[in-house]
Design a protein around this motif. Structure first.
Motif, PDB file in Angstrom:
ATOM      1  N   ASP A 140       0.889  -1.305  -0.052  1.00  0.00           N
ATOM      2  CA  ASP A 140       0.013  -0.061   0.033  1.00  0.00           C
ATOM      3  C   ASP A 140       1.006   1.320   0.181  1.00  0.00           C
ATOM      4  OD1 ASP A 140      -2.231  -1.346  -0.017  1.00  0.00           O
ATOM      5  OD2 ASP A 140      -2.406  -1.341   2.322  1.00  0.00           O
ATOM      6  N   HIS A 141       1.751   1.131   0.950  1.00  0.00           N
ATOM      7  CA  HIS A 141       2.891   2.191   0.653  1.00  0.00           C
ATOM      8  C   HIS A 141       3.298   2.739  -0.507  1.00  0.00           C
ATOM      9  CE1 HIS A 141       6.154   4.953   2.131  1.00  0.00           C
ATOM     10  NE2 HIS A 141       6.949   4.263   1.670  1.00  0.00           N
ATOM     11  N   ILE A 142       3.785   1.598  -1.226  1.00  0.00           N
ATOM     12  CA  ILE A 142       4.372   1.592  -2.609  1.00  0.00           C
ATOM     13  C   ILE A 142       3.477   2.213  -3.594  1.00  0.00           C
ATOM     14  CG2 ILE A 142       5.497   0.455  -4.359  1.00  0.00           C
ATOM     15  CD1 ILE A 142       7.124  -1.351  -2.500  1.00  0.00           C
ATOM     16  N   ARG A 143       2.464   1.763  -3.365  1.00  0.00           N
ATOM     17  CA  ARG A 143       1.191   2.197  -4.337  1.00  0.00           C
ATOM     18  C   ARG A 143       0.933   3.679  -4.170  1.00  0.00           C
ATOM     19  NH1 ARG A 143      -1.641  -2.726  -2.500  1.00  0.00           N
ATOM     20  NH2 ARG A 143      -1.448  -4.473  -4.178  1.00  0.00           N
ATOM     21  N   CYS A 144       0.871   4.094  -3.243  1.00  0.00           N
ATOM     22  CA  CYS A 144       0.808   5.402  -2.686  1.00  0.00           C
ATOM     23  C   CYS A 144       1.900   6.230  -3.509  1.00  0.00           C
ATOM     24  CB  CYS A 144       0.514   5.826  -1.185  1.00  0.00           C
ATOM     25  SG  CYS A 144      -0.855   5.381  -0.731  1.00  0.00           S
ATOM     26  N   LEU A 145       3.245   5.844  -3.074  1.00  0.00           N
ATOM     27  CA  LEU A 145       4.141   6.693  -3.490  1.00  0.00           C
ATOM     28  C   LEU A 145       4.112   6.554  -5.398  1.00  0.00           C
ATOM     29  CD1 LEU A 145       7.302   5.169  -1.729  1.00  0.00           C
ATOM     30  CD2 LEU A 145       6.369   7.676  -1.568  1.00  0.00           C
ATOM     31  N   LEU A 146       3.698   5.609  -5.960  1.00  0.00           N
ATOM     32  CA  LEU A 146       3.763   5.515  -7.381  1.00  0.00           C
ATOM     33  C   LEU A 146       2.660   6.503  -7.869  1.00  0.00           C
ATOM     34  CD1 LEU A 146       4.073   1.620  -8.132  1.00  0.00           C
ATOM     35  CD2 LEU A 146       5.640   3.605  -8.972  1.00  0.00           C
ATOM     36  N   ALA A 147       1.306   6.606  -7.001  1.00  0.00           N
ATOM     37  CA  ALA A 147       0.291   7.421  -7.484  1.00  0.00           C
ATOM     38  C   ALA A 147       0.848   9.086  -7.490  1.00  0.00           C
ATOM     39  CB  ALA A 147      -0.977   7.339  -6.402  1.00  0.00           C
ATOM     40  N   LEU A 148       1.788   9.242  -6.720  1.00  0.00           N
ATOM     41  CA  LEU A 148       2.315  10.288  -6.663  1.00  0.00           C
ATOM     42  C   LEU A 148       3.482  10.821  -7.586  1.00  0.00           C
ATOM     43  CD1 LEU A 148       2.551  11.612  -2.935  1.00  0.00           C
ATOM     44  CD2 LEU A 148       0.661  11.985  -4.403  1.00  0.00           C
ATOM     45  N   ILE A 149       4.284  10.004  -7.897  1.00  0.00           N
ATOM     46  CA  ILE A 149       5.695  10.115  -8.608  1.00  0.00           C
ATOM     47  C   ILE A 149       5.483   9.683  -9.953  1.00  0.00           C
ATOM     48  CG2 ILE A 149       6.929  10.327  -6.646  1.00  0.00           C
ATOM     49  CD1 ILE A 149       8.051   7.615  -7.631  1.00  0.00           C
ATOM     50  N   ASP A 150       4.594   8.661 -10.386  1.00  0.00           N
ATOM     51  CA  ASP A 150       4.410   8.297 -11.776  1.00  0.00           C
ATOM     52  C   ASP A 150       3.439   8.909 -12.633  1.00  0.00           C
ATOM     53  OD1 ASP A 150       4.266   6.547 -14.022  1.00  0.00           O
ATOM     54  OD2 ASP A 150       3.315   4.809 -12.919  1.00  0.00           O
ATOM     55  N   ASP A 151       4.182   9.773 -13.545  1.00  0.00           N
ATOM     56  CA  ASP A 151       3.232  10.458 -14.337  1.00  0.00           C
ATOM     57  C   ASP A 151       2.279   9.550 -15.307  1.00  0.00           C
ATOM     58  OD1 ASP A 151       4.319  12.787 -13.712  1.00  0.00           O
ATOM     59  OD2 ASP A 151       5.727  12.487 -15.299  1.00  0.00           O
ATOM     60  N   GLY A 152       2.448   8.184 -15.177  1.00  0.00           N
ATOM     61  CA  GLY A 152       1.639   7.288 -16.237  1.00  0.00           C
ATOM     62  C   GLY A 152       0.539   6.765 -15.188  1.00  0.00           C
ATOM     63  N   ALA A 153       0.442   7.202 -13.884  1.00  0.00           N
ATOM     64  CA  ALA A 153      -0.667   6.276 -13.435  1.00  0.00           C
ATOM     65  C   ALA A 153      -1.849   6.596 -13.423  1.00  0.00           C
ATOM     66  CB  ALA A 153      -0.372   6.911 -11.492  1.00  0.00           C
ATOM     67  N   ARG A 154      -2.739   5.657 -13.398  1.00  0.00           N
ATOM     68  CA  ARG A 154      -4.212   5.533 -13.762  1.00  0.00           C
ATOM     69  C   ARG A 154      -5.163   4.868 -12.858  1.00  0.00           C
ATOM     70  NH1 ARG A 154      -5.078   7.350 -18.984  1.00  0.00           N
ATOM     71  NH2 ARG A 154      -6.822   5.784 -18.981  1.00  0.00           N
ATOM     72  N   THR A 155      -6.311   5.248 -13.346  1.00  0.00           N
ATOM     73  CA  THR A 155      -7.506   4.488 -12.441  1.00  0.00           C
ATOM     74  C   THR A 155      -8.346   4.223 -13.426  1.00  0.00           C
ATOM     75  OG1 THR A 155      -8.943   6.575 -11.705  1.00  0.00           O
ATOM     76  CG2 THR A 155      -7.059   6.033 -10.362  1.00  0.00           C
ATOM     77  N   GLU A 156      -9.420   3.267 -13.073  1.00  0.00           N
ATOM     78  CA  GLU A 156     -10.261   3.152 -14.124  1.00  0.00           C
ATOM     79  C   GLU A 156     -11.421   4.245 -14.479  1.00  0.00           C
ATOM     80  OE1 GLU A 156     -13.434   1.109 -10.740  1.00  0.00           O
ATOM     81  OE2 GLU A 156     -12.621  -0.234 -12.267  1.00  0.00           O
ATOM     82  N   ASP A 157     -11.532   5.251 -13.731  1.00  0.00           N
ATOM     83  CA  ASP A 157     -11.940   6.403 -13.973  1.00  0.00           C
ATOM     84  C   ASP A 157     -11.490   7.403 -14.987  1.00  0.00           C
ATOM     85  OD1 ASP A 157     -14.176   5.723 -12.269  1.00  0.00           O
ATOM     86  OD2 ASP A 157     -13.213   6.779 -10.597  1.00  0.00           O
ATOM     87  N   MET A 158     -10.403   7.123 -15.461  1.00  0.00           N
ATOM     88  CA  MET A 158      -9.748   8.005 -16.555  1.00  0.00           C
ATOM     89  C   MET A 158      -9.958   7.499 -17.692  1.00  0.00           C
ATOM     90  SD  MET A 158      -6.263   8.666 -14.396  1.00  0.00           S
ATOM     91  CE  MET A 158      -5.545   9.818 -15.578  1.00  0.00           C
ATOM     92  N   PHE A 159     -10.142   8.503 -18.916  1.00  0.00           N
ATOM     93  CA  PHE A 159     -10.646   7.985 -20.061  1.00  0.00           C
ATOM     94  C   PHE A 159      -9.126   7.782 -20.980  1.00  0.00           C
ATOM     95  CE2 PHE A 159     -14.610   9.919 -19.464  1.00  0.00           C
ATOM     96  CZ  PHE A 159     -15.542   9.060 -19.889  1.00  0.00           C
ATOM     97  N   THR A 160      -9.103   7.140 -22.095  1.00  0.00           N
ATOM     98  CA  THR A 160      -8.008   6.849 -22.896  1.00  0.00           C
ATOM     99  C   THR A 160      -8.101   8.275 -23.957  1.00  0.00           C
ATOM    100  OG1 THR A 160      -7.941   4.533 -22.764  1.00  0.00           O
ATOM    101  CG2 THR A 160      -6.620   5.339 -24.668  1.00  0.00           C
ATOM    102  N   GLU A 161      -6.960   8.903 -23.780  1.00  0.00           N
ATOM    103  CA  GLU A 161      -6.963  10.093 -24.961  1.00  0.00           C
ATOM    104  C   GLU A 161      -7.152   9.480 -26.472  1.00  0.00           C
ATOM    105  OE1 GLU A 161      -3.639  12.432 -24.495  1.00  0.00           O
ATOM    106  OE2 GLU A 161      -4.038  12.976 -22.414  1.00  0.00           O
ATOM    107  N   GLY A 162      -7.908  10.188 -27.154  1.00  0.00           N
ATOM    108  CA  GLY A 162      -8.384   9.743 -28.474  1.00  0.00           C
ATOM    109  C   GLY A 162      -9.402   8.633 -28.546  1.00  0.00           C
ATOM    110  N   ALA A 163      -9.844   8.243 -27.497  1.00  0.00           N
ATOM    111  CA  ALA A 163     -10.752   7.162 -27.565  1.00  0.00           C
ATOM    112  C   ALA A 163     -12.389   7.542 -26.915  1.00  0.00           C
ATOM    113  CB  ALA A 163     -10.205   5.866 -27.029  1.00  0.00           C
ATOM    114  N   THR A 164     -12.514   8.940 -26.929  1.00  0.00           N
ATOM    115  CA  THR A 164     -13.777   9.613 -26.217  1.00  0.00           C
ATOM    116  C   THR A 164     -14.446  10.106 -27.221  1.00  0.00           C
ATOM    117  OG1 THR A 164     -12.471  11.528 -25.603  1.00  0.00           O
ATOM    118  CG2 THR A 164     -12.652   9.735 -23.925  1.00  0.00           C
ATOM    119  N   GLN A 165     -15.926  10.284 -27.005  1.00  0.00           N
ATOM    120  CA  GLN A 165     -16.811  11.154 -27.632  1.00  0.00           C
ATOM    121  C   GLN A 165     -17.329  12.118 -26.742  1.00  0.00           C
ATOM    122  OE1 GLN A 165     -18.586   7.925 -29.791  1.00  0.00           O
ATOM    123  NE2 GLN A 165     -20.236   7.776 -28.038  1.00  0.00           N
ATOM    124  N   LEU A 166     -17.681  13.279 -27.123  1.00  0.00           N
ATOM    125  CA  LEU A 166     -18.359  14.351 -26.587  1.00  0.00           C
ATOM    126  C   LEU A 166     -19.841  14.555 -26.895  1.00  0.00           C
ATOM    127  CD1 LEU A 166     -17.658  16.610 -24.623  1.00  0.00           C
ATOM    128  CD2 LEU A 166     -17.369  18.092 -26.792  1.00  0.00           C
TER     129      LEU A 166
END
Length: 265
Positions: A140-166
């Motif tokens: 859990d500690h490492i996941r939290c560190l990655l959430a802060l320092i990894d620019d590629g960190a994602r969650t299921e609530d994030m969309f893939t760029e170029g794969a959305t419609q408005l």
């Protein structure tokens, strides 16, 4: 200037609302991409705040713990929906500033883990290696560190760029169209828009009234119900106290005892 009020769709994204200023000659494809990035950034800031709070609790040194205070407060304020009600459009550069600040907090408080380049790997790669190890002591500690320092960190609530419609008013804003096709020539227009996955169904429709108005209506209805109950009780008491409702009223009338009071009025 066309004002876009972007709302997240669904229970998880309902709190993700932001404003974005654009013009009628903007291609909907470009607008969709920018709004996708904007919503993803809000989601990212939100999970970074949660990670920062968790890391802060694990720190025993008060001075190091305090490093997180200001950045967490600033980031939380950035997500406040009050900005929408005040018609303030927060730019991506402003979100990026709080992201960088939270990332910096992790590096200050946990320098050895956030700057570890052993084996020629990046700190993120080394943290991921630890996380993949079955003997990882504090995942859990490492996941939290990655959430802060990894620019590629994602969650299921994030969309893939170029794969959305408005969408606006249950209509899809097609990529090749200019926005003015939907807004007309009026640049002083506000559109309430939502995103969905490319090829997906239309987002849920906006309710005819907002949540606050609905709450006010429910409060009013409840108050009226209570008032009606009280009136009904008062009417029942009044009915019971009426002379004509007294089963002994006729007898008392002929005996001349009908107007006698047994207690002071």
């Amino acid at each position: 200037m066309v004002l876009i009020h972007l709302k997240g769709d669904g229970e998880n994204l309902a709190k993700e609302q932001s404003l974005y200023e654009t013009t009628g000659d903007t291609l909907c494809e470009e607008l969709t991409l920018e709004l996708t990035r904007l919503q993803n950034m809000r989601v990212r800031v939100r999970f970074m705040i949660s990670a920062a709070k968790a890391l802060q609790k694990s720190v025993t040194d008060d001075k190091l713990k305090a490093v997180f205070d200001g950045p967490i407060t600033e980031a939380t304020a950035m997500l406040d929906l009050e900005h929408v009600s005040k018609r303030r459009a927060i730019k991506m550069t402003e979100y990026q500033m709080v992201v960088d600040t939270l990332k910096g907090c992790a590096t200050i408080v946990f320098p050895s883990e956030c700057t570890d380049r052993r084996g020629g790997n990046t700190p993120v790669e080394n943290l991921c290696k630890q996380l993949d190890d079955d003997n990882c002591e504090n995942p859990d500690h490492i996941r939290c560190l990655l959430a802060l320092i990894d620019d590629g960190a994602r969650t299921e609530d994030m969309f893939t760029e170029g794969a959305t419609q408005l969408w606006w008013a249950s209509k899809q804003l097609h990529a090749g169209d200019q926005l003015r096709k939907y807004t007309g020539k009026n640049e002083k227009t506000k559109l309430i828009c939502k995103l969905s996955k490319l090829g997906g169904t239309a987002p849920t429709k906006e309710p005819p009234i907002d949540a606050q108005a609905q709450q006010d209506m429910m409060t009013y209805w409840h108050r009226k119900q209570e008032e009606n109950k009280k009136l009904q009780v008062d009417e029942d008491i009044s009915y019971g106290n009426s002379q004509w409702a007294d089963p002994k009223g006729l007898k008392n009338h002929f005996q001349g005892t009908g107007n006698i009071s047994w207690r002071p009025k």
